[in-house]
Design an enzyme around this catalytic site. Sequence first.
Site: not given
Ligand code: UDX
Length: 461
Positions: A297
């Site tokens: 996403c």
């Molecule tokens: C995301 C959105 O959070 C969600 O609201 C939407 O519906 C779909 O996209 P998701 O793809 O499941 O959800 O993952 P998320 O938990 O948001 O993490 C995304 C990426 O960001 C991951 O690779 C995670 O490792 C990274 N991340 C997240 C960081 O590097 N640092 C952070 O502090 C948070």
Amino acid sequence: MVDDPELKGGRLDASVLKKEDLLDYSEGDRIINISIIGAGYIGLTAAVVFASKGHQVICVDTNKVKVDQINQASSPIREVNLDDLLSTCVNVKKNLRAYSDYNETINSDIVFICVETPSKTNGEIDLTYIRNSAKEIGQALAKANAYHVVVVKSTVVPGTTEGVIIPILEEYSLRKVGKDFGVAMVPEFLQEGNALHCFLNPDRIIIGEYDYRTGDMLQEIYNDFSSPILRTDIRTAEMIKYAANAFLATKVSFINEIGNMCRKLGIDTYEVAKGIGSDRRIGNKFLDAGIGFGGPCLPKDLEALINRARELDCETELLQSVSNVNKKQPLKLIEIARKRLGNLSNKKITVLGLAFKPNTGDVRQGSSLKIITQLLQEGAIVKVYDPWAMANAKQIFSGSIEFCDNVLDAIAGSDCIIIATEWDEFKDESLYNGKTVIDGRRILNPQKAKQLCQYYEGICW
Ligand code: UDX
């Protein structure tokens, strides 16, 4: 925007409809017949949650293997508690069934479109699946003799529901939106790995409605969720989803950029994040520095939004930078590896973690993939292990890297261990005794790790 004289403030006021204009609709029914199109992360989660709340649910997916799996109560995706809940709905409550035929949607009050909206190579959103499902639903609507509501849950760029989906529904149903059927856009904010919990407990529910009647009907479904409901017009709801993901992406790239500087200055970014995050205007979430954001996403939605802005002749300097920072971030780990090991050719390097984050087997747009690709380009010998994502990664790297059965095999004889996903089982410090470790996810305590490992370095600390 659909050209409709009765649209007020972007929404149709149901009071302008005459009673005889409305098809039969049994308002106030407790059990609602729901169809879900697309049994991916969002679709299947929605299906299981609505069925577990007592509604009658059918899932439609063109993939027959998935359909069979669901009917045998075996989830095609891996999510905490999903198998158990699916089994209860399919086998005990018997109110969830999957089909590959759209005609099954005829008896539904509400049809949720949850199909994928992948990116084209230029970042533009690919609406092929959306168009196909709108056409199929339109054809099914043509045969229906009750009022239906079509809800877009797939992520689509602002203007798509009104400019693409509604015209297709009208063309194939030969019916009129707002009169014969309703349309809404209800974005989904669930996070993989925690899908059921997120779906059941969203921070907010956004109902982007074409007409108030549709919004009222959806509000009935969502009333037993304890989350605030915000009702908007359709394109506002579409934009809320993109703006939310772009903002989350911005937070991550922001802290990573600060983190790259912190590492050179000998400052721990996690302390900095704690310091700024306790300011409530900033908030402490999404400030974990590391190798960047991945998944199906955030990266895709950011590119689609940038692309949509380009079409509108709007500049997106900030969003473009968020994307650029993220593309470079995983490669910072390789720089650290080069600094430590010199030329990486023929060096044995272990990558721990393939999933884009823990508690999912999803590797799409994962930072690990970028790291492995670069390591291979530089001639390294790569061994990997991930508790859930091996099968998905094998489809990409089969033959070019060694897939190990467990973490111990993966790290044995390695010149360097790269930690790319923060799985719990990688938190065991004893694994790294005397090893060279580069931590991309701040999984280890840096002070302890520096004493324990032969060499330890974090990407932003
Ligand atoms: C995301 C959105 O959070 C969600 O609201 C939407 O519906 C779909 O996209 P998701 O793809 O499941 O959800 O993952 P998320 O938990 O948001 O993490 C995304 C990426 O960001 C991951 O690779 C995670 O490792 C990274 N991340 C997240 C960081 O590097 N640092 C952070 O502090 C948070």
